[in-house]
Design a protein around this motif. Structure first.
Motif, PDB file in Angstrom:
ATOM      1  N   ARG A  21       0.837  -1.198   0.000  1.00 48.01           N
ATOM      2  CA  ARG A  21       0.000   0.000   0.000  1.00 48.01           C
ATOM      3  C   ARG A  21       0.873   1.248   0.000  1.00 48.01           C
ATOM      4  O   ARG A  21       1.696   1.445   0.905  1.00 48.01           O
ATOM      5  CB  ARG A  21      -0.911  -0.007   1.225  1.00 48.01           C
ATOM      6  CG  ARG A  21      -1.893  -1.170   1.223  1.00 48.01           C
ATOM      7  CD  ARG A  21      -2.833  -1.118   2.415  1.00 48.01           C
ATOM      8  NE  ARG A  21      -3.885  -2.129   2.307  1.00 48.01           N
ATOM      9  CZ  ARG A  21      -4.914  -2.232   3.131  1.00 48.01           C
ATOM     10  NH1 ARG A  21      -5.033  -1.359   4.140  1.00 48.01           N
ATOM     11  NH2 ARG A  21      -5.818  -3.173   2.959  1.00 48.01           N
ATOM     12  N   SER A  22       0.680   2.072  -1.015  1.00 50.44           N
ATOM     13  CA  SER A  22       1.484   3.284  -1.188  1.00 50.44           C
ATOM     14  C   SER A  22       0.560   4.476  -1.307  1.00 50.44           C
ATOM     15  O   SER A  22      -0.413   4.436  -2.057  1.00 50.44           O
ATOM     16  CB  SER A  22       2.350   3.151  -2.448  1.00 50.44           C
ATOM     17  OG  SER A  22       3.024   4.356  -2.735  1.00 50.44           O
ATOM     18  N   VAL A  23       0.854   5.545  -0.564  1.00 48.92           N
ATOM     19  CA  VAL A  23      -0.007   6.723  -0.538  1.00 48.92           C
ATOM     20  C   VAL A  23       0.840   7.982  -0.681  1.00 48.92           C
ATOM     21  O   VAL A  23       1.922   8.085  -0.103  1.00 48.92           O
ATOM     22  CB  VAL A  23      -0.809   6.809   0.782  1.00 48.92           C
ATOM     23  CG1 VAL A  23      -1.613   8.102   0.857  1.00 48.92           C
ATOM     24  CG2 VAL A  23      -1.744   5.610   0.912  1.00 48.92           C
ATOM     25  N   GLN A  24       0.320   8.951  -1.459  1.00 50.97           N
ATOM     26  CA  GLN A  24       0.974  10.254  -1.526  1.00 50.97           C
ATOM     27  C   GLN A  24       0.187  11.261  -0.699  1.00 50.97           C
ATOM     28  O   GLN A  24      -1.033  11.352  -0.793  1.00 50.97           O
ATOM     29  CB  GLN A  24       1.078  10.761  -2.962  1.00 50.97           C
ATOM     30  CG  GLN A  24       1.907  12.049  -3.043  1.00 50.97           C
ATOM     31  CD  GLN A  24       2.009  12.599  -4.452  1.00 50.97           C
ATOM     32  OE1 GLN A  24       1.050  13.136  -4.976  1.00 50.97           O
ATOM     33  NE2 GLN A  24       3.191  12.479  -5.067  1.00 50.97           N
ATOM     34  N   LEU A  25       0.909  12.011   0.135  1.00 53.75           N
ATOM     35  CA  LEU A  25       0.329  13.035   0.990  1.00 53.75           C
ATOM     36  C   LEU A  25       0.662  14.416   0.470  1.00 53.75           C
ATOM     37  O   LEU A  25       1.762  14.662  -0.047  1.00 53.75           O
ATOM     38  CB  LEU A  25       0.899  12.929   2.412  1.00 53.75           C
ATOM     39  CG  LEU A  25       0.268  11.978   3.420  1.00 53.75           C
ATOM     40  CD1 LEU A  25       1.056  12.063   4.721  1.00 53.75           C
ATOM     41  CD2 LEU A  25      -1.192  12.316   3.664  1.00 53.75           C
ATOM     42  N   TYR A  26      -0.303  15.312   0.637  1.00 59.59           N
ATOM     43  CA  TYR A  26      -0.070  16.733   0.391  1.00 59.59           C
ATOM     44  C   TYR A  26      -0.243  17.459   1.713  1.00 59.59           C
ATOM     45  O   TYR A  26      -1.171  17.171   2.476  1.00 59.59           O
ATOM     46  CB  TYR A  26      -1.077  17.266  -0.635  1.00 59.59           C
ATOM     47  CG  TYR A  26      -1.265  18.775  -0.584  1.00 59.59           C
ATOM     48  CD1 TYR A  26      -0.295  19.628  -1.105  1.00 59.59           C
ATOM     49  CD2 TYR A  26      -2.401  19.334  -0.004  1.00 59.59           C
ATOM     50  CE1 TYR A  26      -0.459  21.000  -1.057  1.00 59.59           C
ATOM     51  CE2 TYR A  26      -2.581  20.710   0.041  1.00 59.59           C
ATOM     52  CZ  TYR A  26      -1.600  21.540  -0.486  1.00 59.59           C
ATOM     53  OH  TYR A  26      -1.772  22.897  -0.435  1.00 59.59           O
ATOM     54  N   GLY A  27       0.658  18.389   2.010  1.00 59.12           N
ATOM     55  CA  GLY A  27       0.522  19.167   3.232  1.00 59.12           C
ATOM     56  C   GLY A  27       1.516  20.298   3.284  1.00 59.12           C
ATOM     57  O   GLY A  27       2.558  20.274   2.621  1.00 59.12           O
ATOM     58  N   THR A  28       1.196  21.309   4.076  1.00 58.84           N
ATOM     59  CA  THR A  28       2.082  22.464   4.254  1.00 58.84           C
ATOM     60  C   THR A  28       2.451  22.675   5.710  1.00 58.84           C
ATOM     61  O   THR A  28       3.253  23.542   6.016  1.00 58.84           O
ATOM     62  CB  THR A  28       1.403  23.744   3.730  1.00 58.84           C
ATOM     63  OG1 THR A  28       0.164  23.935   4.423  1.00 58.84           O
ATOM     64  CG2 THR A  28       1.121  23.644   2.229  1.00 58.84           C
ATOM     65  N   ASP A  29       1.862  21.886   6.601  1.00 61.95           N
ATOM     66  CA  ASP A  29       2.116  22.020   8.032  1.00 61.95           C
ATOM     67  C   ASP A  29       2.868  20.792   8.531  1.00 61.95           C
ATOM     68  O   ASP A  29       2.359  19.672   8.450  1.00 61.95           O
ATOM     69  CB  ASP A  29       0.787  22.166   8.782  1.00 61.95           C
ATOM     70  CG  ASP A  29       0.967  22.409  10.266  1.00 61.95           C
ATOM     71  OD1 ASP A  29       1.575  21.547  10.944  1.00 61.95           O
ATOM     72  OD2 ASP A  29       0.502  23.455  10.753  1.00 61.95           O
ATOM     73  N   PRO A  30       4.090  20.963   9.048  1.00 59.18           N
ATOM     74  CA  PRO A  30       4.896  19.809   9.478  1.00 59.18           C
ATOM     75  C   PRO A  30       4.188  18.921  10.496  1.00 59.18           C
ATOM     76  O   PRO A  30       4.281  17.690  10.412  1.00 59.18           O
ATOM     77  CB  PRO A  30       6.145  20.461  10.076  1.00 59.18           C
ATOM     78  CG  PRO A  30       6.238  21.797   9.408  1.00 59.18           C
ATOM     79  CD  PRO A  30       4.827  22.239   9.209  1.00 59.18           C
ATOM     80  N   VAL A  31       3.499  19.511  11.449  1.00 61.11           N
ATOM     81  CA  VAL A  31       2.839  18.720  12.497  1.00 61.11           C
ATOM     82  C   VAL A  31       1.725  17.870  11.902  1.00 61.11           C
ATOM     83  O   VAL A  31       1.596  16.678  12.200  1.00 61.11           O
ATOM     84  CB  VAL A  31       2.296  19.643  13.605  1.00 61.11           C
ATOM     85  CG1 VAL A  31       1.491  18.833  14.620  1.00 61.11           C
ATOM     86  CG2 VAL A  31       3.450  20.365  14.302  1.00 61.11           C
ATOM     87  N   TYR A  32       0.906  18.468  11.050  1.00 59.39           N
ATOM     88  CA  TYR A  32      -0.177  17.716  10.426  1.00 59.39           C
ATOM     89  C   TYR A  32       0.369  16.606   9.531  1.00 59.39           C
ATOM     90  O   TYR A  32      -0.181  15.493   9.496  1.00 59.39           O
ATOM     91  CB  TYR A  32      -1.082  18.643   9.616  1.00 59.39           C
ATOM     92  CG  TYR A  32      -2.208  19.245  10.420  1.00 59.39           C
ATOM     93  CD1 TYR A  32      -3.388  18.541  10.635  1.00 59.39           C
ATOM     94  CD2 TYR A  32      -2.088  20.517  10.972  1.00 59.39           C
ATOM     95  CE1 TYR A  32      -4.427  19.090  11.380  1.00 59.39           C
ATOM     96  CE2 TYR A  32      -3.120  21.080  11.717  1.00 59.39           C
ATOM     97  CZ  TYR A  32      -4.285  20.357  11.906  1.00 59.39           C
ATOM     98  OH  TYR A  32      -5.310  20.901  12.645  1.00 59.39           O
ATOM     99  N   VAL A  33       1.423  16.896   8.789  1.00 59.22           N
ATOM    100  CA  VAL A  33       2.007  15.870   7.931  1.00 59.22           C
ATOM    101  C   VAL A  33       2.518  14.707   8.768  1.00 59.22           C
ATOM    102  O   VAL A  33       2.280  13.537   8.455  1.00 59.22           O
ATOM    103  CB  VAL A  33       3.132  16.457   7.056  1.00 59.22           C
ATOM    104  CG1 VAL A  33       3.873  15.335   6.321  1.00 59.22           C
ATOM    105  CG2 VAL A  33       2.568  17.447   6.044  1.00 59.22           C
ATOM    106  N   GLY A  34       3.205  15.014   9.859  1.00 61.16           N
ATOM    107  CA  GLY A  34       3.711  13.964  10.734  1.00 61.16           C
ATOM    108  C   GLY A  34       2.591  13.113  11.305  1.00 61.16           C
ATOM    109  O   GLY A  34       2.670  11.870  11.323  1.00 61.16           O
ATOM    110  N   LYS A  35       1.533  13.749  11.761  1.00 63.15           N
ATOM    111  CA  LYS A  35       0.395  13.006  12.310  1.00 63.15           C
ATOM    112  C   LYS A  35      -0.270  12.153  11.238  1.00 63.15           C
ATOM    113  O   LYS A  35      -0.689  11.022  11.494  1.00 63.15           O
ATOM    114  CB  LYS A  35      -0.622  13.977  12.910  1.00 63.15           C
ATOM    115  CG  LYS A  35      -0.159  14.654  14.202  1.00 63.15           C
ATOM    116  CD  LYS A  35      -1.233  15.604  14.737  1.00 63.15           C
ATOM    117  CE  LYS A  35      -0.806  16.238  16.054  1.00 63.15           C
ATOM    118  NZ  LYS A  35      -1.829  17.203  16.561  1.00 63.15           N
ATOM    119  N   ALA A  36      -0.379  12.711  10.031  1.00 63.22           N
ATOM    120  CA  ALA A  36      -0.998  11.963   8.938  1.00 63.22           C
ATOM    121  C   ALA A  36      -0.182  10.726   8.582  1.00 63.22           C
ATOM    122  O   ALA A  36      -0.738   9.648   8.329  1.00 63.22           O
ATOM    123  CB  ALA A  36      -1.152  12.867   7.716  1.00 63.22           C
TER     124      ALA A  36
END
Length: 381
Positions: free
Chosen positions: A76-91
């Protein structure tokens, strides 16, 4: 810069990809059905549609609905989009802990104005400190699960604001397993030719694997890109639209075999039926058929199917209706060789300017308020 095609595939941390080919996330395209269809053709890494980190963390139902995987999907491979380090880490932690994801890619290449004007996608690498913080949070969250984190980017915002070499250095220092480079700037979007020389330049500048992206229309293009740039593999987007068998050709090419699939229209219609069937399995028949409509023109590109039939195929609501229309296609019609090597999907023209937050270009490292991330879209290739 040259490299030798090796039989051991691509290694991303502890993840081994048999054929060094990655399916680029494409909004509305690379759902579970399409990923399975492509995987049935050849080995590779097939990435889920891009999702937003904030949407995932805040439990947005639409975001979670995108995290659907086929029963045959082993990796399972997923691409994430984000601009906030904390939210990206949690995601990233949610993906690893709750969804069994084995690979996370971070999008820093999307050229869509509604993304770049918020400092996201291809605009974000201009802010080196922010890029490093996002990557570090992501890698830190994924490490306990042994999940490799990679990133995808572009050459830069435009030719006067290139970012790819800094992005490669930061990716390496942050612990990323690889970096993929689309050889176009944000202002180019999908127009013009991809700059493979930039890919080779990045290969020479970093020690982590570099994946090349841009203008891979045939398997021979992928081999040529790897030989010319030294890339560890390729990312394929628009080239596989209406041509999932491209992954069969890619697997053969990287195994040193000379294979080029030229299916008859009869074979193409079998593939079309399989695609619609998989969509119906995952979404229900009516919705699946509606989702299939967008693929009709890609599958039939270059074939002589008439306008009435094409129009009817683009309005199907049931598999029975699809079967009746597919039966009207001439099964013996040969593949239109004139379409080989031709661009597919969106192309367009260069943008007049890139939409950016106020003051974005004033500093490479200064702190600039980034608007809350919203929905994003991306088409690979």
């Amino acid at each position: 810069m040259t490299t030798t095609l090796l039989p051991d595939g691509l290694r991303l941390g502890g993840l081994h990809v048999e054929t060094p080919v990655v399916l680029a996330p494409m909004a509305g395209i690379t759902n579970a059905a399409f990923r399975r269809l492509c995987a049935e053709q050849g080995a590779g890494l097939y990435v889920c549609e891009m999702i937003t980190s904030r949407g995932l963390v805040e439990g947005d139902q639409h975001t979670r609905d995108m995290l659907v995987f086929d029963e045959a999907e082993r990796v399972r491979s997923v691409q994430l989009y984000g601009t906030d380090p904390v939210y990206v880490g949690k995601a990233v932690e949610i993906l690893c802990a709750e969804h069994g994801v084995a690979h996370v890619d971070l999008n820093f290449g999307c050229p869509v104005p509604k993304v770049t004007r918020k400092g996201g996608g291809g605009a974000l690498p201009w802010k080196r400190t922010l890029l490093a913080a996002i990557l570090e949070h992501a890698v830190r969250a994924a490490t306990p699960y042994g999940v490799p984190v990679t990133m995808k980017t572009r050459k830069g915002i435009d030719d006067d604001h290139l970012t790819f070499l800094d992005a490669g250095r930061i990716a390496q220092e942050s612990g990323c397993a690889a970096i993929a480079l689309h050889g176009r700037t944000v202002v180019q979007a999908y127009s013009g030719r991809a700059d493979w020389e930039a890919i080779g330049e990045l290969v020479a500048a970093v020690d982590i694997p570099v994946l090349g992206n841009g203008d891979v229309w045939e398997a021979a293009d992928a081999v040529r890109m790897v030989e010319q740039t030294g890339a560890a593999g390729v990312v394929v987007g628009r080239g596989c639209l209406g041509r999932p068998w491209l992954f069969r050709d890619l697997a053969a090419a990287f195994a040193g075999e000379q294979v080029a699939t030229l299916p008859t229209l009869g074979e193409v219609r079998v593939m079309m039926r399989r695609h619609a069937e998989l969509l119906a399995t995952h979404m229900g028949e009516e919705r699946g058929c509606r989702e299939f409509r967008k693929h009709v023109s890609w599958y039939l590109k270059g074939f002589s199917a008439g306008g009435r039939l094409r129009h009817a195929l683009a309005l199907v609501d049931t598999l029975a209706e699809l079967d009746a229309l597919l039966a009207e296609l001439d099964p013996a019609e040969p593949f239109p060789v004139g379409e080989l090597g031709a661009p597919r999907g969106r192309q367009g023209s260069p943008r007049a300017r890139v939409a950016l937050p106020d003051g974005w270009l004033d500093s490479r490292d200064g702190v600039v308020a980034v608007a809350a991330e919203g929905a994003a879209e991306q088409t690979g290739g």
